[in-house]
Design a protein around this motif. Structure first.
Motif: not given
Length: 231
Positions: A212, A214-215, A217, A220
């Motif tokens: 994902d 948009s998030h 993993t 970062k």
């Protein structure tokens, strides 16, 4: 593998020694710059964790003197610094440090940095393959593979810049890279333009490797600082 920890704070030094011994390393302690030089000769460590601010001789001087010696082992040096200290002084060519870690840090992050350095087979020769839980990069053959949750390894279709960006991140897991540092790695002196082009390439790489984007993993964002890779 033998590690020398040079730290003048007894509690921090003991924590580092306990953590590294638990990970299977043979760890020794020194509490000032002169003890560090003596311990370097006594133990011939594979890696030295060296605090910047030390009594008698500071970390930069210790690092410089070690690099001037001719010994059977040329250890990796991981410099510990406090927030606000001039990082460029620590990792400059004149010191010979291989990496740095800013206090406060987690034991897990320290161990990751130590293992990343020790995975390099020979000092002075760049590591040609990087492997983490989900990724494998073969620098010689320019192959990038991602291991899915099913266990299947799939090739990644990366542009040359994306491949170089991912290899930079994987070379120092957990390290935070700011835009100027990434520009230097990706383009060197040939770069002209807006440094935010880095954000564009990071975004494109995320779309190819993140479940994902948009998030994220793996890649970062450290707000106000830069990017880091974790796997």
């Amino acid at each position: 593998m033998t590690i020398l920890v040079v730290e003048d704070d007894p509690e921090i030094g003991q924590l580092l020694q306990t953590t590294l011994n638990r990970e299977g390393f043979n760890c020794h302690l020194a509490q000032d710059g002169l003890q560090a030089l003596n311990a370097f000769w006594d133990y011939q460590p594979d890696l030295i964790i060296l605090d910047l601010m030390l009594p008698k001789l500071d970390g930069l001087e210790v690092c410089t003197r070690i690099r001037q010696q001719t010994t059977p082992k040329d250890p990796y040096i991981l410099m510990l610094t406090a927030k606000g200290e001039e990082i460029d002084r620590v990792i400059g060519l004149s010191t010979g440090a291989d990496d740095y870690l800013v206090k406060p840090f987690s034991p897990r992050e320290l161990v990751a940095r130590v293992r990343a350095l020790l995975r390099r087979s020979l000092r002075g020769e760049p590591q040609r393959t990087y492997t983490t839980q989900h990724f494998t990069l073969d620098l010689d053959r320019h192959i990038a593979l991602q291991t899915k949750d099913t266990g299947e390894r799939e090739p990644l279709d990366l542009t040359p810049i994306e491949f170089k960006l991912l290899s930079t991140f994987m070379s120092y897991p957990g390290r935070v890279w700011n835009r100027p540092q990434l520009i230097d790695k990706l383009w060197g002196d040939d770069f002209f333009g807006d440094e935010r082009v880095v954000d564009t390439h990071v975004g494109r790489l995320r779309k190819k490797i993140e479940p994902d984007p948009s998030h994220p993993t793996f890649i970062k964002t450290e707000t106000g600082v830069g990017y880091k890779f974790e796997d």
